[in-house]
Write a protein that holds these residues in place. Sequence first.
Motif, PDB file in Angstrom:
ATOM      1  N   HIS A  41     -29.664  36.896  -7.188  1.00  0.00           N
ATOM      2  CA  HIS A  41     -29.906  36.032  -6.037  1.00  0.00           C
ATOM      3  C   HIS A  41     -30.155  36.913  -4.824  1.00  0.00           C
ATOM      4  O   HIS A  41     -29.522  37.956  -4.664  1.00  0.00           O
ATOM      5  N   LYS A  42     -31.051  36.460  -3.943  1.00  0.00           N
ATOM      6  CA  LYS A  42     -31.370  37.231  -2.748  1.00  0.00           C
ATOM      7  C   LYS A  42     -30.463  36.806  -1.597  1.00  0.00           C
ATOM      8  O   LYS A  42     -30.218  35.619  -1.383  1.00  0.00           O
ATOM      9  N   VAL A  43     -29.951  37.791  -0.846  1.00  0.00           N
ATOM     10  CA  VAL A  43     -29.095  37.531   0.310  1.00  0.00           C
ATOM     11  C   VAL A  43     -29.988  37.118   1.480  1.00  0.00           C
ATOM     12  O   VAL A  43     -30.960  37.801   1.806  1.00  0.00           O
ATOM     13  N   ASN A  44     -29.658  35.976   2.127  1.00  0.00           N
ATOM     14  CA  ASN A  44     -30.495  35.491   3.240  1.00  0.00           C
ATOM     15  C   ASN A  44     -30.134  36.197   4.551  1.00  0.00           C
ATOM     16  O   ASN A  44     -29.242  37.043   4.596  1.00  0.00           O
ATOM     17  N   GLN A  45     -30.831  35.838   5.624  1.00  0.00           N
ATOM     18  CA  GLN A  45     -30.656  36.498   6.923  1.00  0.00           C
ATOM     19  C   GLN A  45     -29.277  36.242   7.533  1.00  0.00           C
ATOM     20  O   GLN A  45     -28.844  36.959   8.423  1.00  0.00           O
ATOM     21  N   SER A  46     -28.587  35.210   7.044  1.00  0.00           N
ATOM     22  CA  SER A  46     -27.227  34.909   7.530  1.00  0.00           C
ATOM     23  C   SER A  46     -26.166  35.626   6.711  1.00  0.00           C
ATOM     24  O   SER A  46     -24.981  35.305   6.825  1.00  0.00           O
ATOM     25  N   SER A  47     -26.584  36.514   5.843  1.00  0.00           N
ATOM     26  CA  SER A  47     -25.678  37.276   4.973  1.00  0.00           C
ATOM     27  C   SER A  47     -24.945  36.358   3.992  1.00  0.00           C
ATOM     28  O   SER A  47     -23.757  36.515   3.740  1.00  0.00           O
ATOM     29  N   MET A  48     -25.692  35.373   3.469  1.00  0.00           N
ATOM     30  CA  MET A  48     -25.128  34.401   2.542  1.00  0.00           C
ATOM     31  C   MET A  48     -25.979  34.313   1.278  1.00  0.00           C
ATOM     32  O   MET A  48     -27.173  34.583   1.294  1.00  0.00           O
ATOM     33  N   ILE A  49     -25.323  33.922   0.188  1.00  0.00           N
ATOM     34  CA  ILE A  49     -25.997  33.666  -1.083  1.00  0.00           C
ATOM     35  C   ILE A  49     -25.699  32.226  -1.465  1.00  0.00           C
ATOM     36  O   ILE A  49     -24.574  31.756  -1.330  1.00  0.00           O
ATOM     37  N   THR A  50     -26.736  31.513  -1.926  1.00  0.00           N
ATOM     38  CA  THR A  50     -26.557  30.119  -2.332  1.00  0.00           C
ATOM     39  C   THR A  50     -26.334  30.048  -3.837  1.00  0.00           C
ATOM     40  O   THR A  50     -27.084  30.633  -4.618  1.00  0.00           O
TER      41      THR A  50
ATOM     42  N   SER B 140     -14.469  31.458 -10.620  1.00  0.00           N
ATOM     43  CA  SER B 140     -14.732  32.464  -9.592  1.00  0.00           C
ATOM     44  C   SER B 140     -16.174  32.926  -9.660  1.00  0.00           C
ATOM     45  O   SER B 140     -16.792  32.904 -10.714  1.00  0.00           O
ATOM     46  N   LEU B 141     -16.682  33.339  -8.496  1.00  0.00           N
ATOM     47  CA  LEU B 141     -18.034  33.872  -8.388  1.00  0.00           C
ATOM     48  C   LEU B 141     -17.913  35.358  -8.064  1.00  0.00           C
ATOM     49  O   LEU B 141     -17.306  35.733  -7.063  1.00  0.00           O
ATOM     50  N   TYR B 142     -18.454  36.190  -8.944  1.00  0.00           N
ATOM     51  CA  TYR B 142     -18.414  37.635  -8.776  1.00  0.00           C
ATOM     52  C   TYR B 142     -19.795  38.094  -8.335  1.00  0.00           C
ATOM     53  O   TYR B 142     -20.785  37.765  -8.982  1.00  0.00           O
ATOM     54  N   ILE B 143     -19.858  38.828  -7.242  1.00  0.00           N
ATOM     55  CA  ILE B 143     -21.145  39.280  -6.709  1.00  0.00           C
ATOM     56  C   ILE B 143     -21.187  40.802  -6.790  1.00  0.00           C
ATOM     57  O   ILE B 143     -20.301  41.479  -6.269  1.00  0.00           O
ATOM     58  N   TYR B 144     -22.222  41.311  -7.471  1.00  0.00           N
ATOM     59  CA  TYR B 144     -22.345  42.747  -7.733  1.00  0.00           C
ATOM     60  C   TYR B 144     -23.617  43.308  -7.100  1.00  0.00           C
ATOM     61  O   TYR B 144     -24.648  42.646  -7.066  1.00  0.00           O
ATOM     62  N   ASP B 145     -23.532  44.563  -6.663  1.00  0.00           N
ATOM     63  CA  ASP B 145     -24.695  45.364  -6.309  1.00  0.00           C
ATOM     64  C   ASP B 145     -24.801  46.406  -7.413  1.00  0.00           C
ATOM     65  O   ASP B 145     -24.006  47.341  -7.459  1.00  0.00           O
ATOM     66  N   SER B 146     -25.724  46.192  -8.331  1.00  0.00           N
ATOM     67  CA  SER B 146     -25.827  47.014  -9.535  1.00  0.00           C
ATOM     68  C   SER B 146     -24.531  46.849 -10.315  1.00  0.00           C
ATOM     69  O   SER B 146     -24.250  45.774 -10.788  1.00  0.00           O
ATOM     70  N   ILE B 147     -23.700  47.902 -10.410  1.00  0.00           N
ATOM     71  CA  ILE B 147     -22.429  47.760 -11.128  1.00  0.00           C
ATOM     72  C   ILE B 147     -21.238  47.711 -10.171  1.00  0.00           C
ATOM     73  O   ILE B 147     -20.104  47.547 -10.598  1.00  0.00           O
TER      74      ILE B 147
ATOM     75  N   GLU C 260     -24.597  44.403   5.232  1.00  0.00           N
ATOM     76  CA  GLU C 260     -25.443  45.502   4.752  1.00  0.00           C
ATOM     77  C   GLU C 260     -26.350  45.091   3.596  1.00  0.00           C
ATOM     78  O   GLU C 260     -27.286  45.796   3.254  1.00  0.00           O
ATOM     79  N   TYR C 261     -26.091  43.919   2.976  1.00  0.00           N
ATOM     80  CA  TYR C 261     -26.878  43.478   1.826  1.00  0.00           C
ATOM     81  C   TYR C 261     -27.959  42.456   2.186  1.00  0.00           C
ATOM     82  O   TYR C 261     -28.614  41.921   1.300  1.00  0.00           O
ATOM     83  N   ILE C 262     -28.172  42.194   3.470  1.00  0.00           N
ATOM     84  CA  ILE C 262     -29.197  41.232   3.888  1.00  0.00           C
ATOM     85  C   ILE C 262     -30.556  41.654   3.334  1.00  0.00           C
ATOM     86  O   ILE C 262     -30.970  42.802   3.461  1.00  0.00           O
ATOM     87  N   GLY C 263     -31.240  40.713   2.686  1.00  0.00           N
ATOM     88  CA  GLY C 263     -32.562  40.960   2.125  1.00  0.00           C
ATOM     89  C   GLY C 263     -32.551  41.555   0.730  1.00  0.00           C
ATOM     90  O   GLY C 263     -33.588  41.653   0.090  1.00  0.00           O
TER      91      GLY C 263
END
Length: 127
Positions: A73-82, A107-114, A93-96
Amino acid sequence: MKPNFSLLAREIQIDRRTVKKYYNGFTNSTIKANKSKIDSLGPIKLLNIEKDSLKPLSTKAIRRPYQRYRQLHKVNQSSMITYQSNQYSVPGEYIGESLLLESDNESLYIYDSIKLVVIHPIRRDKN
């Protein structure tokens, strides 16, 4: 340096006293005197014997609750994921960027790579 027996025991899921016993040099010196009939069978013969009692893999409907949802999922300009019509925050730091979402229905787990970025409880209400 003395190892942390409790930590090691938790990692391999055995009693801490057992870990300490083997660390201190315990070896199991008892040898089985009488062999059973199963000991004389090879693994292929055992598999052939067990094949009759094996059941087919269960249907998708039964397995689905145990499977995890995984998608980028892509992070929006408000720094949120739907996710499921609700928005969940991530660090700015993950915007865009596209982050991996993994869900286990609680639970929702959000990863940047690993790298695990954040964990959120899944909201059932719609915002």
